[in-house]
Design an enzyme around this catalytic site. Structure first.
Site, mmCIF file in Angstrom:
data_model
loop_
_atom_site.group_PDB
_atom_site.id
_atom_site.type_symbol
_atom_site.label_atom_id
_atom_site.label_comp_id
_atom_site.label_asym_id
_atom_site.label_seq_id
_atom_site.Cartn_x
_atom_site.Cartn_y
_atom_site.Cartn_z
ATOM 1 C CG ASP A 176 -2.310 0.566 0.894
ATOM 2 O OD1 ASP A 176 -2.379 1.798 0.791
ATOM 3 O OD2 ASP A 176 -3.276 -0.191 0.740
ATOM 4 C CG HIS B 92 -5.321 3.847 0.768
ATOM 5 N ND1 HIS B 92 -4.832 2.603 0.470
ATOM 6 C CD2 HIS B 92 -6.600 3.842 0.346
ATOM 7 C CE1 HIS B 92 -5.767 1.872 -0.092
ATOM 8 N NE2 HIS B 92 -6.859 2.609 -0.183
ATOM 9 C CB SER C 112 -9.081 0.654 -0.581
ATOM 10 O OG SER C 112 -8.365 0.875 -1.742
#
Length: 1425
Positions: free
Chosen positions: A176, A403, A589
């Site tokens: 990520d 994220h 996600s």
């Protein structure tokens, strides 16, 4: 990362989008503190301060309040999934998330790696059957539980039965944007072990070149790479005494959001200091005016002007302030056991005593000691360090967005003080593999992906979670997919990834999660509890559903695409630099780590119970124990096999633990065809739906590489009972005996009696001896039977379609042959509160990414909206209208939608046209096949592409530290260098047609480019998706970096052609003309404007080549590129018909630039010379000697000695020849490494005097005072006189600089002499300082007679003159003007002079600003790839 939303025509690749609502406040971190990652965060009480989080897209069940109705698990092969759509699959930044505000951001990340926030809808979801939910009230605990959904997938039930199987013993690799080790819940596991075992930057974006080695001086100081003097801590062990140094612009390590915050805070402080200086200067001006009422004296006027210039400069800098950020120095050394790292961060601190290198607590590679640091209190940004390549590369690891931390928190966060906020597997450990490149805004790169896979194998990970992806050209194809297959099949890692956020249309799953067989692709589900708690809707839906934006299958080759679904939203930990503890994000996600955490629970239990772990068996258990979402078979295309259930899955695993671990690979070919093969059957086009077809299916059992041939492969034999979900449409044999070598069978699909629309079927195989296992394999069969458009004019209407929140209507239309665009009108009525709709269309064309169009339409009141989009004739069009899942919450009215679609099209003989550079026009035949159309062709050339081949190509083997594949193969890198010259400033974009536009569906591992100038300043960098960059005039190097393991392939790419594309200015745009006659372009008659096409009647016209002068710098072989359109839009706005690129059915047009016209004047001989042959010969010999003198490089003492001998010899031969004397002066000035600067400058003064004395200044003055006739001889004389004048000016200029430097050197030496007793230097005894001062003034006055001393070439002498007069403001203004007017690349000497002037004035804030910019403009070396 996947973040849904296609902004500005670009796909965003991240799948998660963050919610902007603030959560619990983050306590500020102390400056540079280092915490062992295993140390638990201080236990902060989690107050229920969560604010209004309306914009998250995942539903969570509150286990204490909602009881999830889990229907009895039907036969696994009957499980169905519900379609729901996904916002936008972001292609170049793949993070799948969705952000706050009703418009969700999907978690599937696309081309902007940082999660893009999408605000998609303001309402909330409800249905007519929600009476029980309207009365529902959350309490604190149920609310908190809904923020991290786990009940929906059976986690609570599983942990209730198996509390110790909470992920313990499981290691997850998070691919990520990076994970913050200081984030809440990411310090320790539930059993007290370190949560994060390693943190890696696999992209290289944080790499620092530390190959420069220095040693400390007697004072214990070293020279840092930035030029700063750094004091070393004497307690640091360094047996070798060698210190590796490097530096980094700190903004390159920060996210865009963090950088923006810091810039605002830093500018505020800078403005305060600048305002103080402005106030001081204003006071000085006021005092001056009061003291001098009338200023007539020239010196006083200049003094006043100097003050005004200072004031103007301060104000100007306030307006032009551009903060490039502080620089940090890095030092790396070997302490005898490990490599150590220390940073000097003083530039980040207000207090000069903070951030010093010597006060830094040294770090080493994170996996060794698990320590991290924080840059400063201001940024609160955590970082870790890793050293590679024997200390020559330092990797500073920061996250490229919030994220990755959010994803890690969903999967594994552990909050002992608030267990309801735990991640799914709080006992699991993880490694962070940063694949989101900070240089690209967090988009993933091939380098990052490959290194992450290498690290996951090296660390013996059990699971990989990747919430990134993008659309793909070919499913289940490419270099990354090949490596994933090896990792899964050989090393038994389980790979989980987001499916994408590009729904609700079919075939929108992204790579790699939704398109790769070895990866478990996860869709995003929202439950009633999630809607009520996390999303804060007024009335939650009565049952769970897939988010509207979640990507749907099937893949282009018929595979299901989505494997399973999981909750697609959560309020989870985020990095400390966000200044909050948690944040709401939605997207696939988020569903991917939810599923990954659930699988971690299973692996935890399997390891504890000694059940063999295999990605094959785990996936089979997951698929065969889901709960269906939706009521129809077609829903599987949205949700996969359904909502995963951890507890049921574990029961399945326990029961099947002694069954061989087998993956049943499916390969399908249509009978009679060998290509293409597929993984499912996808009948999408009209012809395929009108006839029965036969298909050959190969079921090929695959075992792991370590399977025993005798005990596993030979004995493998299964009796398979084949089932069809509808035998009237899909017929298959009843039984199959399957062995290790595989078996084929045929199936027949007959769609002829099906109604128009979507149909989904399966052929599945059941173990005859163990039917409880459910389907061992499934063959998905998707049929989209389109409706035919038979009316003329061709149009389709869909009336009175009724919508409630989350409802989706799918229409399939056979686009008529000859249609190329659609004009549609949407009417909406019968509603009260605002509504939001997704209107999507998609067509599948061979070897292309899906042709997709989307409009997100908001209605505040009943209205009609019109739009146009492109279509391909003869291909099935899927039209999807979806009311956003949370739009209309609180309203009980059904929305009525009417849609009218009208097809238009003009068929032409050539859609994309290439003009070959000749004067001949291109003939185009046009006809309307459907209805009368207005033929109004428009063509513009708006860009130019200039081709380049590399000037240098180097292949190198990369380091073993990060770039050695698990197979043992070494990765190689090819570096190509292209020389680019821009005669004017321009916005350019590099294009590499062979490589661009593909990350996953390419056999090349990686590509990356950097554009730098002669000073090594990097202006731009990029990868497969180049970006436009504004460059000033000058010469540049573009370095292209391509990685692959195969040397032969890289060798073939050494002459790879690259294009530099730039947009033409409005004045240079070429608007092409059309003619009705072939001679029209030359004769200038027969212009063609427009006509009306009648069906069945062709009409021809000619497109002429450019008739005007081509844009400047249109080199031979360049290509002018633009668009051409043929039809006129009904909905076109005023002026839009003149811009073909705005037409939905526009095509590319290119013009190849021919050879330049021959200059007829060139080569003509002038009047015969009056000189004799011997005179000509003598001149040629003389000039040749001077050329040899100019060609000698004076790099060594020997070279300078030879040059001195030759120059003396030539002076004796041609004592008064000005050109020779000017060349000698030029040679002296060009010398470097001067040992005796006094002597050197005196040499320059003497040489300049010789040039000056060789010129008759009086004759030169008289010539320029007279007007001369412009005949040929006069032009020659004028040119010669101008050359002589320039030689005189250059000599005066260089003499002035030398005089000024001697004066400066004397001042330095005098100050040194006054502090000692040794007296003056020898040179000071031989010259009088006052004499040099007078000489400078006299020389400056003489120079002003011949040239404008304010110009760029001679302005430095004016700056020196003003500085000597202590008019520093005027000197700085002149210098600033010179720098701005200089079209060449920045000159370091000019900026060093500017910095010294600013320091002399005393503007410390501006001096600090200029020093920061010096390292931007003049870096010591190029950054690493």
């Amino acid at each position: 990362m996947f973040t849904s939303s296609q902004l500005g025509g670009k796909w965003h690749r991240r799948l998660g989008v963050e919610c902007s609502s603030s959560m619990l406040p983050l306590k500020s971190n102390p400056p540079i503190q280092f915490h062992p990652a295993s140390h638990s965060h201080s236990k902060r009480h989690h107050h229920p301060l969560f604010q209004n989080y309306q914009n998250t897209i995942h539903h969570m069940h509150n286990q204490h309040t909602f009881f999830l109705k889990l229907p009895k698990l039907p036969s696994p092969f009957l499980i169905k999934s519900l379609h729901r759509a996904n916002p936008k699959l972001i292609a170049r930044n793949s993070v799948l998330s969705i952000s706050n505000n009703s418009m969700l951001s999907s978690s599937f990340i696309s081309r902007s790696a940082a999660a893009d926030e999408i605000n998609d809808g303001e309402g909330n979801t409800t249905t007519s059957d929600t009476a029980s939910f309207r009365k529902f009230k959350l309490n604190q605990s149920t609310f908190l539980a809904s923020l991290m959904p786990k009940t929906e997938i059976g986690v609570d039930r599983f942990l209730h039965s198996h509390p110790r199987y909470d992920g313990r013993g499981v290691l997850i690799a998070i691919f990520d944007s990076g994970v913050d080790p200081a984030a809440a819940g990411l310090q320790v596991t539930s059993d007290g072990k370190p949560k994060i075992l390693d943190i890696l930057d696999c992209t290289g974006s944080g790499d620092i070149d530390t190959s420069k080695v220095v040693k400390a001086d007697a004072n214990g100081c070293i020279s840092g790479a930035s030029g700063a003097s750094l004091a070393i801590n004497t307690s640091w062990a360094n047996p070798s005494g060698e210190w590796h140094v490097g530096y980094k612009l700190v903004y390159e390590l920060f996210t865009e959001k963090l950088t923006s915050r810091l810039k605002k805070e830093r500018k505020k402080k800078w403005d305060e200091k600048n305002q103080e200086e402005i106030a001081k200067t204003v006071k000085q001006l006021t005092d001056f005016d009061q003291q001098h009422r009338k200023v007539e004296d020239a010196k006083l006027k200049k003094t006043c002007e100097d003050l005004q210039n200072r004031l103007d400069l301060l104000r100007k800098h306030s307006e032009s302030y551009d903060d490039k950020g502080p620089t940090i120095d890095a030092v790396v050394w070997y302490d005898g056991e490990v490599w150590r790292v220390a940073l000097d961060t003083q530039s980040l601190e207000e207090d000069s005593d903070c951030g010093k290198l010597a006060n830094f607590v040294p770090l080493t590679n994170f996996r060794t000691e698990r320590k991290y640091g924080v840059f400063s209190k201001l940024d609160a940004c955590t970082f870790v360090a890793n050293v590679y390549n024997d200390g020559n590369v330092l990797s500073i690891v920061t996250d490229s967005s919030a994220h990755g931390t959010h994803v890690a928190g969903i999967a594994t966060a552990f909050h002992p003080e608030e267990p309801l906020l735990n991640g799914v597997a709080p006992g699991a450990q993880l490694i962070s593999c940063k694949i989101g490149d900070s240089r690209l805004g967090s988009m993933e790169t091939g380098t990052g992906l490959t290194r992450a896979l290498i690290a996951s194998v090296e660390h013996k990970c059990d699971l990989i979670n990747m919430s990134y992806g993008e659309p793909t050209l070919l499913p289940d194809y490419g270099r990354f997919v090949d490596l994933v297959n090896e990792v899964v099949n050989k090393h038994r890692l389980i790979f989980v990834s987001s499916a994408g956020n590009n729904g609700p249309a079919l075939s929108t799953v992204g790579a790699p999660g939704g398109t790769s067989s070895s990866i478990i692709g996860v869709g995003a589900y929202v439950s009633p509890a999630m809607a009520a708690g996390a999303h804060g809707v007024v009335e939650p839906p009565s049952e769970g559903l897939e988010y509207t934006w979640s990507s749907r299958g099937p893949t282009a080759d018929g595979d299901l695409g989505v494997c399973i679904s999981a909750p697609g939203g959560a309020i989870a930990p985020v990095p400390t630099w966000t200044l909050q503890r948690r944040m709401l994000m939605n997207g696939t996600s988020m569903s991917s780590p939810s599923a990954c955490g659930g699988i971690a629970l299973l692996i935890s239990a399997m390891k504890a119970e000694r059940i063999p772990v295999s990605p094959y068996s785990v996936r089979k258990a997951l698929e065969n124990t889901t709960v269906p979402i939706g009521d129809s078979p077609e829903d599987k295309l949205s949700t996969g096999q359904g909502l995963m259930q951890v507890d049921k899955c574990y029961e399945y695993i326990q029961k099947s633990q002694n069954i061989p671990c087998v993956w049943y690979q499916i390969n399908i070919n249509q009978s009679g065809k060998t290509n293409p093969s597929s993984r499912g059957i996808y009948l999408r086009e009209a012809n395929a739906c009108r006839q029965s077809t036969e298909w050959t299916v190969l079921v090929d059992p695959k075992f792991h590489e370590d399977a025993n041939k005798l005990e596993d492969l030979v004995v493998f034999e299964e009796c398979i009972e084949l089932h069809s979900s509808d035998s009237t449409v899909v017929k298959a044999p009843e039984y199959l005996l399957l062995t290790h070598n595989g078996r084929t069978f045929n199936i027949v699909v007959d769609p002829t009696n099906l109604s128009d629309g979507l149909h989904y079927y399966e052929v599945y195989g059941i173990d005859c001896k163990a039917p409880w296992r459910g389907p061992l394999f499934r063959i998905p069969i998707t049929i989209t039977k389109p409706m035919a458009v038979i009316n003329r004019p061709p149009q389709v209407s869909f009336s009175e379609m009724l919508f409630q929140p989350g409802h989706i209507e799918r229409k399939y239309i056979e686009v008529p042959h000859g249609a190329s665009w659609v004009e549609a009108t949407m009417n909406i009525s019968s509603f009260d509160t605002p509504r939001r709709f997704f209107v999507d269309t998609i067509q599948i064309c061979p070897l292309q990414r899906p042709l997709k169009w989307r409009s997100v339409v908001n209605f505040s009141s009943p209205a009609a909206k019109s739009f146009t989009f492109r279509v391909v004739g003869g291909q099935t069009l899927e039209l999807v209208i979806a009311q956003f899942w949370s739009s209309g919450i609180g309203s009980h009215e059904t929305t009525n939608v009417d849609l009218k679609i009208v097809f238009h099209g003009i068929k032409v003989s050539q859609e994309e046209i290439v003009l070959d550079g000749s004067d001949a026009p291109v003939r185009v035949d046009a006809e309307a096949l459907l209805a009368s159309e207005k033929l109004a062709p428009v063509a513009n050339l708006i860009k130019i592409r200039v081709p380049y081949r590399p000037g240098d190509a180097k292949i190198s083997a990369l380091s073993n530290d990060r770039d050695k594949l698990p197979s043992g193969k070494q990765i190689l890198a090819l570096t190509l260098t292209y020389k680019i010259k821009l005669d004017d400033g321009a916005v350019i974009k590099p294009q590499i047609p062979f490589l661009n536009g593909r990350i996953y569906d390419t056999k090349f591992e990686s590509q990356f480019y950097m554009i730098s100038d002669s000073n090594k300043r990097v202006y731009s960098s990029g990868d497969a998706y180049p970006t436009s960059t504004k460059l000033p005039k000058g010469e540049y190097n573009l370095q292209l970096y391509v990685r692959h393991e195969n040397l032969q392939i890289l060798e073939k790419m050494k002459q790879l052609v690259l294009f530099i594309e730039r947009n033409l200015e409005d004045k240079d745009i070429i608007r092409l003309s059309f003619f009705s006659q072939p001679d029209g372009p030359l004769m200038g008659n027969g212009s063609f404007k427009s006509s009306t096409l009648i069906p069945g009647i062709k009409e021809g016209f000619y497109l002429g080549p450019p008739k005007d002068k081509l844009p400047k710098n249109s080199l031979q072989g360049s290509v002018l590129v633009g668009s051409i359109s043929y039809g006129k839009l009904s909905f076109a706005g005023q002026g839009e018909h003149k811009n073909p690129e705005k037409h939905p059915a526009s095509y590319q047009i290119s013009y190849i630039v021919p050879p330049n016209k021959i200059d007829e004047e060139k080569g003509k001989t002038s009047l015969s010379s009056k000189k004799t042959v011997p005179e000509h010969f003598e001149e040629e010999v003389r000039d040749a000697k001077i050329k040899v003198l100019g060609g000698i490089k004076q790099e060594s003492d020997e070279d300078q000695l030879e040059w001195n001998k030759l120059s003396a010899l030539l002076k004796s031969e041609y004592p008064k020849y000005t050109l020779l004397l000017a060349k000698i002066l030029e040679g002296l000035v060009s010398r470097s490494n001067i040992k005796d600067k006094f002597h050197h400058n005196e040499e320059i003064i003497n040489a300049a005097n010789e040039v000056i004395d060789s010129i008759d200044k009086e004759e030169l003055t008289q010539y320029f005072a007279l007007k001369n006739d412009p005949d040929e001889d006069a032009e020659k004389i004028k040119k010669k006189k101008e050359t002589t004048r320039d030689q005189l000016a250059e000599a005066l200029y260089q003499k002035g600089l030398a005089l000024a430097e001697i004066e400066s050197l004397r001042e330095v030496n005098n100050s040194l002499a006054s502090a000692s007793t040794e007296g003056a230097f020898p040179h000071e005894q031989s010259s009088d300082n006052g004499i040099h001062q007078n000489l400078f003034d006299e020389n400056f006055i003489e120079l002003k007679k011949w040239v404008d001393v304010k110009c760029t070439k001679y302005g430095i002498l004016l700056v020196t003159h003003e500085r000597r007069s202590q008019r520093l403001g005027t000197a700085l203004k002149v210098l600033t003007d010179i720098i701005q007017d200089d079209a060449e690349p920045a000159k370091k000497k000019l900026y060093e002079l500017k910095l010294s002037l600013v320091e002399e004035i005393g503007w410390t804030h501006l001096a600090s600003y200029e020093r920061e910019w010096m390292l931007v403009r003049f870096p010591p070396s190029l950054p690493l790839f």
